[in-house]
Design a protein around this motif. Structure first.
Motif, PDB file in Angstrom:
ATOM      1  N   LEU A  75      -5.844   4.558  -7.061  1.00 37.49           N
ATOM      2  CA  LEU A  75      -6.708   3.389  -6.719  1.00 37.49           C
ATOM      3  C   LEU A  75      -7.238   3.532  -5.342  1.00 37.49           C
ATOM      4  O   LEU A  75      -6.417   3.949  -4.424  1.00 37.49           O
ATOM      5  CB  LEU A  75      -6.058   2.005  -6.959  1.00 37.49           C
ATOM      6  N   THR A  76      -8.428   3.135  -5.204  1.00 37.87           N
ATOM      7  CA  THR A  76      -9.059   3.212  -3.829  1.00 37.87           C
ATOM      8  C   THR A  76      -9.733   1.975  -3.644  1.00 37.87           C
ATOM      9  O   THR A  76      -9.966   1.219  -4.560  1.00 37.87           O
ATOM     10  CB  THR A  76      -9.803   4.437  -3.859  1.00 37.87           C
ATOM     11  N   THR A  77      -9.908   1.551  -2.361  1.00 39.01           N
ATOM     12  CA  THR A  77     -10.535   0.306  -1.826  1.00 39.01           C
ATOM     13  C   THR A  77     -11.517   0.751  -0.677  1.00 39.01           C
ATOM     14  O   THR A  77     -11.017   1.511   0.219  1.00 39.01           O
ATOM     15  CB  THR A  77      -9.632  -0.770  -1.544  1.00 39.01           C
ATOM     16  N   ILE A  78     -12.360   0.396  -0.456  1.00 42.00           N
ATOM     17  CA  ILE A  78     -13.588   0.239   0.615  1.00 42.00           C
ATOM     18  C   ILE A  78     -13.260  -0.736   1.474  1.00 42.00           C
ATOM     19  O   ILE A  78     -13.451  -1.871   1.122  1.00 42.00           O
ATOM     20  CB  ILE A  78     -14.698   0.477   0.208  1.00 42.00           C
ATOM     21  N   PRO A  79     -12.702  -0.474   2.762  1.00 39.26           N
ATOM     22  CA  PRO A  79     -12.362  -1.473   3.599  1.00 39.26           C
ATOM     23  C   PRO A  79     -13.639  -2.209   3.988  1.00 39.26           C
ATOM     24  O   PRO A  79     -14.876  -1.322   4.620  1.00 39.26           O
ATOM     25  CB  PRO A  79     -11.881  -0.497   5.045  1.00 39.26           C
ATOM     26  N   THR A  80     -13.802  -3.525   4.428  1.00 37.16           N
ATOM     27  CA  THR A  80     -14.884  -4.232   4.618  1.00 37.16           C
ATOM     28  C   THR A  80     -14.632  -5.247   5.626  1.00 37.16           C
ATOM     29  O   THR A  80     -13.411  -5.653   5.942  1.00 37.16           O
ATOM     30  CB  THR A  80     -15.681  -5.028   3.225  1.00 37.16           C
TER      31      THR A  80
END
Length: 249
Positions: free
Chosen positions: A136-141
């Motif tokens: 799983l990956t997430t885009i930091p915002t």
């Protein structure tokens, strides 16, 4: 001429708006990705998607495949990376986009397929869909404005993947596409068959119990995903499961 990200499938799950599919198609062609798959879209209208795809994205839209569920869409791939904005629970060990892209480039360099999976615009991937993802990956915002448009998320992650593939191609002594390097990785479909066999074996042994065995199976899924199983290892583990079932009657 081959595209930069040949072998990478962008998979959109239960997308709500065809216009977002068109913009995602534009992001794909911008970054050299030639495969777009849909899973049970809420409303799929190719003609409504076309104006957002630009002329270069029309062929990609014409080749879009639609699957009834995620397991079918990712079945041929050796690596499935899901995207999520949520953390905790079933969502452990999240990769940064650069880390996910490096994993994508490594598998593509072997000549094997990768799926990059995006959930619905309003809620993302659910727990059941997460089980079909190896990583799983997430885009930091910024926490004050954490929501990304679907096509923005596709573009950002494909950009990282394209950079990782270019860096991989520049490395001296790297494997040529298709080299075995220890044998081919199992596909997502094969890993699902293995996990069903492992679950059945553990249930028979009384190791898994309760109302939600799939949740307690997650550590085993993560273990086999980290291992990057090759075909001969898959065959050995499937044989072990068969023998245990046989011994237990």
């Amino acid at each position: 001429m081959a595209s930069l990200l040949d072998g990478l499938d962008v998979v959109l799950v239960k997308t709500r708006f065809p216009e977002n599919i068109g913009m995602a198609a534009r992001a794909c062609v911008n970054m050299g990705c030639s495969s777009l798959r849909l899973v049970d879209p809420e409303r799929w209208d190719r003609e409504k998607a076309r104006p957002l795809a630009t002329p270069k994205g029309q062929d990609l839209l014409d080749g879009v495949t639609v699957s009834p569920d995620l397991s079918e869409a990712v079945a041929p791939t050796a690596l499935v990376i899901g995207t999520t904005a949520r953390v905790g629970g079933w969502r452990q060990s999240l990769l940064a986009p650069t880390q996910a892209a490096a994993a994508v480039a490594e598998v593509l360099a072997r000549g094997e397929r990768v799926a990059l999976v995006f959930g619905p615009e309003d809620r993302g991937l659910n727990n059941e869909e997460i089980t079909h993802c190896h990583k799983l990956t997430t885009i930091p915002t910024d926490p004050a404005a954490s929501s990304l448009n679907l096509a923005q998320a596709v573009l950002l992650l494909l950009y990282e993947c394209a950079n990782a593939v270019r860096n991989c191609q520049k490395k001296e002594g790297g494997r040529a596409p298709g080299e075995s390097g220890g044998g081919k990785l199992v596909t997502a479909a094969e890993q699902e068959r293995l996990m069903e066999s492992v679950k059945d074996m553990l249930l028979r042994l009384g190791y898994l119990h309760g109302d939600n065995p799939d949740y307690f199976l997650m550590p085993w899924r993560r273990l086999f995903t980290r291992a990057g199983l090759r075909r001969h290892e898959y065959d050995a583990l499937m044989g072990l499961c068969r023998q245990v079932r046989h011994k237990l009657g």
